[in-house]
Design an enzyme around this catalytic site. Structure first.
Site, PDB file in Angstrom:
ATOM      1  N   GLU A   1      -0.507  -3.051 -11.356  1.00 12.63           N
ATOM      2  CA  GLU A   1       0.411  -3.684 -12.037  1.00 12.63           C
ATOM      3  C   GLU A   1       0.369  -5.330 -12.239  1.00 12.63           C
ATOM      4  OE1 GLU A   1       1.098  -1.856  -9.533  1.00 12.63           O
ATOM      5  OE2 GLU A   1       2.789  -0.524  -9.980  1.00 12.63           O
TER       6      GLU A   1
ATOM      7  N   LYS B   1       0.123   5.901  -6.031  1.00 15.03           N
ATOM      8  CA  LYS B   1      -0.735   5.002  -6.770  1.00 15.03           C
ATOM      9  C   LYS B   1      -2.038   5.722  -6.940  1.00 15.03           C
ATOM     10  CE  LYS B   1       0.478   0.617  -4.159  1.00 15.03           C
ATOM     11  NZ  LYS B   1      -0.047  -0.258  -3.141  1.00 15.03           N
TER      12      LYS B   1
ATOM     13  N   HIS C   1      34.854  -1.228 -11.040  1.00 21.24           N
ATOM     14  CA  HIS C   1      35.184  -0.247 -12.094  1.00 21.24           C
ATOM     15  C   HIS C   1      34.248   0.743 -12.531  1.00 21.24           C
ATOM     16  CE1 HIS C   1      38.808  -2.856 -13.073  1.00 21.24           C
ATOM     17  NE2 HIS C   1      38.030  -3.731 -12.339  1.00 21.24           N
TER      18      HIS C   1
ATOM     19  N   LYS D   1      -0.348 -10.383  -2.687  1.00 23.16           N
ATOM     20  CA  LYS D   1      -0.983 -10.505  -1.486  1.00 23.16           C
ATOM     21  C   LYS D   1      -2.209 -10.025  -1.288  1.00 23.16           C
ATOM     22  CE  LYS D   1      -0.114  -8.806   3.333  1.00 23.16           C
ATOM     23  NZ  LYS D   1       0.788  -8.363   4.555  1.00 23.16           N
TER      24      LYS D   1
ATOM     25  N   GLY E   1       4.547  -8.228   2.780  1.00 14.70           N
ATOM     26  CA  GLY E   1       4.845  -8.258   1.254  1.00 14.70           C
ATOM     27  C   GLY E   1       6.405  -8.690   1.224  1.00 14.70           C
ATOM     28  N   ARG E   2       7.232  -7.731   1.846  1.00 18.71           N
ATOM     29  CA  ARG E   2       8.675  -7.671   1.700  1.00 18.71           C
ATOM     30  C   ARG E   2       9.411  -8.904   2.529  1.00 18.71           C
ATOM     31  NH1 ARG E   2       6.608  -3.045   3.659  1.00 18.71           N
ATOM     32  NH2 ARG E   2       7.334  -2.556   5.719  1.00 18.71           N
TER      33      ARG E   2
ATOM     34  N   GLU F   1      11.596   0.107   2.444  1.00 20.10           N
ATOM     35  CA  GLU F   1      10.254   0.329   2.634  1.00 20.10           C
ATOM     36  C   GLU F   1       9.956   0.103   4.132  1.00 20.10           C
ATOM     37  OE1 GLU F   1       6.929  -0.885  -0.624  1.00 20.10           O
ATOM     38  OE2 GLU F   1       7.088  -2.760   0.718  1.00 20.10           O
TER      39      GLU F   1
HETATM   40  O1  F6P Z   1       4.714  -1.254  -3.033  1.00 27.34           O
HETATM   41  C1  F6P Z   1       3.868  -1.382  -2.100  1.00 27.34           C
HETATM   42  C2  F6P Z   1       3.525  -2.913  -1.832  1.00 27.34           C
HETATM   43  O2  F6P Z   1       2.316  -3.073  -1.020  1.00 27.34           O
HETATM   44  C3  F6P Z   1       4.562  -3.862  -1.280  1.00 27.34           C
HETATM   45  O3  F6P Z   1       4.677  -3.649   0.035  1.00 27.34           O
HETATM   46  C4  F6P Z   1       4.321  -5.181  -1.858  1.00 27.34           C
HETATM   47  O4  F6P Z   1       5.197  -5.983  -1.603  1.00 27.34           O
HETATM   48  C5  F6P Z   1       4.098  -4.971  -3.148  1.00 27.34           C
HETATM   49  O5  F6P Z   1       3.205  -3.586  -3.055  1.00 27.34           O
HETATM   50  C6  F6P Z   1       3.137  -5.731  -3.862  1.00 27.34           C
HETATM   51  O6  F6P Z   1       1.732  -6.016  -3.308  1.00 27.34           O
HETATM   52  P1  F6P Z   1       0.764  -7.150  -3.555  1.00 27.34           P
HETATM   53  O7  F6P Z   1       1.733  -8.435  -3.080  1.00 27.34           O
HETATM   54  O8  F6P Z   1      -0.302  -6.993  -2.588  1.00 27.34           O
HETATM   55  O9  F6P Z   1       0.709  -7.289  -4.907  1.00 27.34           O
END
Ligand code: F6P
Length: 550
Positions: A217, A514, A390, A211, A273-274, A359
């Site tokens: 990452e 972060k 199990h 987003k 995002g979620r 979240e």
């Molecule tokens: O973990 C925080 C967060 O902002 C989530 O809400 C989001 O889904 C994820 O990081 C990834 O964010 P982006 O889509 O901006 O890379």
């Protein structure tokens, strides 16, 4: 009192009435509730879309439900819901509208943000996605060397990974089996390594999903993926355009990264995002299942949206599930909530719900900026049955904790299974029904004795029961049913956040880690001094460097 002059939640008459009711119910027994009302097993059920929802095995009476609905009314859940659907900026800490429901609105709907109807843009992106997905699926979209794309690798994290990865798994039986899909999220290089090690770069398409397009990452993995691609294709930078597309709200950052914005599929800041996998973030899924199936899934979401928006409180399923969660979380001190799907295809469903729920509702500060004085979101966990049976079900049955659980199952096995494998389905579902029965009704000491069990083992073999469960049953796991399930949980989470008076749509709690990671990294790589680093972390970093021979 709140800053706005409203009584704080736990001091409202509706809350205190529930607390009193809980005391009066005391050690209510499901056995007794069922014995007293032979019709309970059908009376406490609801149908919505393709879902049959049984909530009879809950520690509730008609009075409980009435009091819970009064709490929902007092906290104006429906007012906030209507504000969300209208596109008001109910995500106050980020000053944003919350309009994932617009992602599945019909073409002719009108939903305005700042006076602009957002529905045409939603459908324009869906159409572009459909066109692109069609070209990849047919082989018309080729890689830099002219080879057909055979592998699709989604790079993203959090909502930009969990949704498409989960849905791909759920709908595997509907996917193009001649294409390989991989989902890379972890900044641990092992994730990308394992995802691409057996792939031909000439046949591989990377979808960079972010987003913000600033998530460390994702950007790190995407950069490494580009290096892998270019070194496999002779280093020609032009290859990037045929092998990388981006899903983002941030065109500037996408082009800074080197992806042509012509290869970008857009979404908007009013999509959290979620809550985003039915936006452009679902491109990998659309390539996998095709645009028609993707639209069927959106239709499923919409069925629940409409139901949530319009159904009366007595028959509103997301409202009911949210209220039941509040009942255990706040009046039984339940710390967690298990989601236990009896479908192998739903193996990532609970992991997806963890972000959606935790979240969203893992907050200790209310919308009024004050600390809450009541419990908010539960720990959500679970894995598919029968594996869990199990492993950890022992604790649910005979442990000391109350763990409300959702059981999700399907009447039909997936069509492509062989007859022999289809025949296993009844055994799977026998377990499904047996577990909620055992959890609810247990086994009394007298019943154990009646089986001739020696007296010293009777306490060990007794099941107290009284463990509450919701059963969600559908005929078949289709794209539409997946959409219905996800929307059901989205709105359940919404209801709970509304009652607890928290902003379910921000996520400030992920920021500190972060920032600190950025500060600590130079200490690992260069041994740099980090001002103010605590003694424990300093020693850990030193040990890490020593172990790495630095
Ligand atoms: O973990 C925080 C967060 O902002 C989530 O809400 C989001 O889904 C994820 O990081 C990834 O964010 P982006 O889509 O901006 O890379």
């Amino acid at each position: 009192m709140n800053a706005d002059g409203r009584t704080r939640l736990h001091q409202t008459p509706e809350w205190t009435a529930l607390a009193k009711h809980r005391e009066e119910l005391g050690e209510v027994r499901l056995r007794e509730l069922f014995a007293a009302d032979p019709g309970r097993g059908t009376a406490y059920t609801l149908r919505v879309g393709d879902l049959y929802v049984d909530y009879s095995k809950h520690l509730i009476t008609d009075n409980t439900l009435r009091l819970l609905r009064e709490l929902a009314a007092a906290t104006d859940v429906s007012g906030l819901r209507d504000a969300m659907f209208r596109g008001e900026r109910i995500n106050t800490t980020e000053d944003r509208a919350v309009l994932h429901t617009a992602l599945r609105a019909p073409r002719d709907a009108v939903i305005e943000v700042d006076g602009e109807n957002v529905v045409p843009a939603v459908h324009a992106v869906l159409d572009r996605m459909a066109d692109f997905a069609g070209r990849v699926r047919s082989g018309e979209w080729t890689g830099h060397t002219g080879k057909r794309i055979r592998n699709v690798v989604n790079i993203g994290i959090g909502g930009s990974d969990l949704g498409p990865a989960m849905a791909y798994e759920v709908l595997r039986a509907y996917t193009a089996r001649d294409l390989t899909f991989r989902f890379v999220s972890n900044v641990d290089g092992a994730d990308l390594h394992e995802a691409v090690r057996d792939l031909d770069p000439a046949e591989t398409l990377f979808i960079v999903a972010s987003k913000t397009f600033t998530t460390i990452e994702t950007i790190t993995n995407a950069t490494s993926a580009r290096t892998w691609l270019l070194s496999g294709l002779g280093g020609d930078e032009k290859a990037v355009a045929r092998h990388f597309v981006a899903l983002s709200t941030n065109a500037g950052k996408v082009s800074d990264f080197g992806i042509d914005t012509a290869n970008m599929f857009e979404f908007w800041d009013w999509v959290g995002g979620r809550y985003s996998y039915d936006s452009a973030i679902g491109l990998s899924l659309m390539i996998a299942i095709g645009p028609d199936r993707f639209r069927e899934m959106l239709d499923g979401f919409r069925v629940i949206d409409e139901h949530f928006r319009t159904a009366p409180a007595e028959s509103n399923v997301p409202l009911l599930l949210g209220l039941l969660g509040v009942w255990y979380n706040n009046f039984f001190d339940a710390q967690s909530h298990a989601v236990l799907p009896y479908s192998h295809y739903l193996s990532k469903f609970t992991a997806y719900l963890q972000q959606l729920d935790m979240e969203s509702n893992g907050k200790y500060v209310g919308r009024d900026g004050r600390e809450v004085e009541w419990q908010t979101g539960p720990v959500v966990w679970g894995t598919p049955g029968t594996n869990g049976q199990h492993a950890y079900y022992q604790l649910i049955h005979q442990g000391t904790k109350l763990i409300p659980a959702d059981f999700i199952g399907f009447a039909e096995p997936v069509a492509e299974l062989s007859d022999e494998l289809k025949a296993q389905h009844d055994l799977l579902m026998a377990n499904f029904f047996a577990q909620t029965q055992a959890l609810a009704f247990g086994k009394t000491p007298d019943e154990v004795r009646g089986e001739g069990v020696p007296e010293e083992l009777v306490p060990h073999k007794t099941f107290k029961g009284n463990h509450p469960t919701t059963t969600i049953l559908a005929r078949e796991l289709t794209p539409s049913v997946l959409g219905q399930l996800v929307a059901l949980y989205e709105h359940k989470v919404f209801v709970q956040g509304a009652i607890w008076n928290i902003d379910s749509f921000d996520q400030w709690g992920v920021e500190l880690g972060k920032v600190l990671a950025k500060r600590v990294e130079p200490a690992l790589t260069e041994g740099a001094e980090v001002p103010g680093l605590d003694a424990s972390t300093t020693a850990l970093v030193a040990t890490y460097r020593e172990l790495r021979g630095r």
